[in-house]
Design an enzyme around this catalytic site. Structure first.
Site, PDB file in Angstrom:
ATOM      1  N   ASN A 156      10.631  -0.312  -9.569  1.00 41.80           N
ATOM      2  CA  ASN A 156      10.086  -1.651  -9.811  1.00 41.80           C
ATOM      3  C   ASN A 156       9.209  -1.983  -8.620  1.00 41.80           C
ATOM      4  O   ASN A 156       9.701  -2.362  -7.553  1.00 41.80           O
ATOM      5  CB  ASN A 156      11.199  -2.683  -9.975  1.00 41.80           C
ATOM      6  N   SER A 207      -4.149  -1.254   0.169  1.00 44.53           N
ATOM      7  CA  SER A 207      -3.109  -2.084   0.775  1.00 44.53           C
ATOM      8  C   SER A 207      -3.666  -3.472   1.042  1.00 44.53           C
ATOM      9  O   SER A 207      -4.821  -3.609   1.466  1.00 44.53           O
ATOM     10  CB  SER A 207      -2.626  -1.473   2.087  1.00 44.53           C
ATOM     11  N   HIS A 211      -5.215  -5.537   6.829  1.00 41.64           N
ATOM     12  CA  HIS A 211      -6.178  -4.764   6.050  1.00 41.64           C
ATOM     13  C   HIS A 211      -7.398  -5.595   5.645  1.00 41.64           C
ATOM     14  O   HIS A 211      -7.544  -6.749   6.025  1.00 41.64           O
ATOM     15  CB  HIS A 211      -5.483  -4.126   4.857  1.00 41.64           C
ATOM     16  N   ASP A 227      -7.321   1.855   4.129  1.00 39.63           N
ATOM     17  CA  ASP A 227      -8.092   1.414   5.299  1.00 39.63           C
ATOM     18  C   ASP A 227      -9.588   1.384   5.034  1.00 39.63           C
ATOM     19  O   ASP A 227     -10.378   1.263   5.981  1.00 39.63           O
ATOM     20  CB  ASP A 227      -7.833   2.353   6.482  1.00 39.63           C
ATOM     21  N   GLY A 235       0.819  -1.209   0.000  1.00 42.74           N
ATOM     22  CA  GLY A 235       0.000   0.000   0.000  1.00 42.74           C
ATOM     23  C   GLY A 235       0.852   1.257   0.000  1.00 42.74           C
ATOM     24  O   GLY A 235       0.486   2.269  -0.607  1.00 42.74           O
ATOM     25  N   SER A 236       1.985   1.203   0.673  1.00 46.83           N
ATOM     26  CA  SER A 236       2.901   2.349   0.663  1.00 46.83           C
ATOM     27  C   SER A 236       3.433   2.601  -0.741  1.00 46.83           C
ATOM     28  O   SER A 236       3.551   3.748  -1.179  1.00 46.83           O
ATOM     29  CB  SER A 236       4.063   2.101   1.631  1.00 46.83           C
TER      30      SER A 236
END
Length: 445
Positions: free
Chosen positions: A292, A219, A224, A198, A90-91
């Site tokens: 990547n 995410s 999650h 979220d 998710g980041s």
């Protein structure tokens, strides 16, 4: 001799048998108050995820592949968007979403170093980190205390001639005021990135969150709404943003061939790019400074099985949330209970509790009591992001800007925490959490 397909089916049958023997008894173990741990989140799975994982591993296609393409298609169909693309977290989804808006292909609307992005400090760092890492300036506004989402009253005072985007998350599954934020972005010609990590499955005014803005992110980390271990996704309805997202996700390349395929465009050796020699191999032409960020097919295989169960996950989250809120009714003088944003139908990630002013106990007091009774708790992530050590390397007014006072953000940092409502949580666990909260407040009141 056995042929490969017969042997594969035997392996998959043994995988199913292994799940029944090892994992199923753990998931079905009875809840014992005071003995069983009440986790704030956890993976919910059965033999289907394991079979998909083993099936993918036997193919030994270790990068993006068949399962990845299927997952992207199914996720896009669920969300009702044109395109969804898998990434490794998710980041990374937030990183990709932000950096897509810096592309030269966006011309006058591209975000440049020194441009501003409106966000909140009461959230998770990787919603803000991409802007800082690029050299843009996050502008922090306060949150509404009832929902812990952005205070839309402050948007107009936060905007400046340098503002290019709004990038904010839906707090613990509770949508922010999408109509107001979207209208603000349209009025000022700003990009809107929804950090939906979220809130997958939440709806605002009948439409899924993550699909209102220019780009949405998700995410798939184990706590999650669904999981593939590590993993995430970005989604959009813009053909131009699709092209940019794929390029930056895949090293910044200009070519769009899938892994293992060549010359999809039919012009691999006949085009002119920049000052490169005519006919330079299109597979090695780079139009962006990219990354990547791809996921493995084995992770996508797990996600595909999770996605089939996903609607039931959302419903169970809602049930657990409603059960806990009903069980805590009457304690509002002591603690503030979460409220859904008007016009929303949240797929709750967690149950936020804020200790009211003037109470004879602190947030840490009640959290310590719950943790000692084997109930896992979490703060609302960074609380006030600007108070963390990472911001000590930045200069306020230059590297970031605070609009007004972050009064409610400070309140959240000091007095708020949240509990889990994830779909693997049983009714007995929900009731136990409520019992221990009432017990603690009763002993202090």
């Amino acid at each position: 001799m056995k042929n490969a397909e017969v042997l594969k089916q035997e392996i998959l049958a043994k995988t199913r048998e292994y799940y029944e023997l090892v994992h199923k008894p753990v998931q079905e173990a009875p809840f014992e108050p005071g003995q069983s741990r009440v986790a704030y989140a956890g993976r919910v799975f059965d033999e289907k995820e394991m079979i998909n994982l083993v099936d993918s591993s036997l193919d030994f296609w270790l990068t993006y592949g068949t399962y990845s393409r299927q997952f992207e298609q199914k996720l896009a169909e669920y969300l009702g968007v044109q395109w969804a693309f898998l990434v490794n977290s998710g980041s990374s989804a937030n990183l990709l979403a932000f950096f897509a808006l810096t592309s030269p292909l966006l011309q006058d609307r591209r975000i440049k170093r020194g441009d501003e992005v409106i966000t909140v400090a009461a959230g998770f760092p990787t919603t803000v980190a991409p802007a800082v890492q690029f050299g843009a300036v996050p502008v922090f506004v306060d949150v509404d205390l009832k929902t812990c989402n952005i205070d839309v009253q402050q948007l107009e005072s936060a905007v400046s001639p340098k503002t290019k985007a709004v990038m904010i998350a839906h707090t613990l599954g509770n949508p922010f005021d999408l109509k107001r934020v979207k209208a603000f972005c349209d009025r000022h010609n700003l990009w809107l990135v929804e950090d939906n990590c979220d809130a997958l499955g939440s709806k605002y005014d009948g439409k899924l969150t993550g699909t209102w803005g220019d780009i949405g992110t998700s995410s798939f980390y184990p706590p999650h709404h669904m999981t593939m271990g590590e993993g995430g996704a970005v989604y959009t309805n813009s053909h131009l943003l699709k092209r940019i997202l794929l390029s930056i996700r895949d090293w910044g390349r200009d070519c769009w061939c899938d892994s293992g395929h060549d010359n999809t465009c039919g012009n691999r050796f006949s085009q002119q790019f920049g000052t490169l020699p005519l006919g330079y191999d299109h597979k090695y032409v780079y139009s962006h400074f990219g990354f990547n960020l791809k996921v493995t097919d084995m992770q996508a295989a797990i996600g595909l099985a999770q996605l089939e169960k996903f609607p039931s996950f959302v419903e169970k989250r809602k049930q657990n949330f409603n059960r806990l809120k009903s069980a805590l009714a009457g304690l509002e003088k002591n603690i503030a209970l979460p409220e859904a944003t008007q016009s929303s139908d949240p797929s709750w990630f967690g149950f936020l509790i804020t200790v009211n002013d003037g109470m004879p106990f602190t947030r840490n007091d009640i959290v310590e009591y719950l943790e000692n009774n084997r109930i896992q708790t979490r703060n609302l992530f960074a609380g006030n992001m600007t108070r963390h050590p990472m911001f000590q390397t930045l200069t306020e007014g230059v590297d970031y800007r605070i609009c007004g006072k972050l009064k409610n953000t400070e309140k959240v940092m000091n007095d708020s925490f949240w509990l889990g409502v994830y779909p693997g949580m049983r009714d007995e666990a929900v009731d136990y959490m409520a019992e221990k909260i009432r017990e603690f407040i009763g002993s202090r009141a």
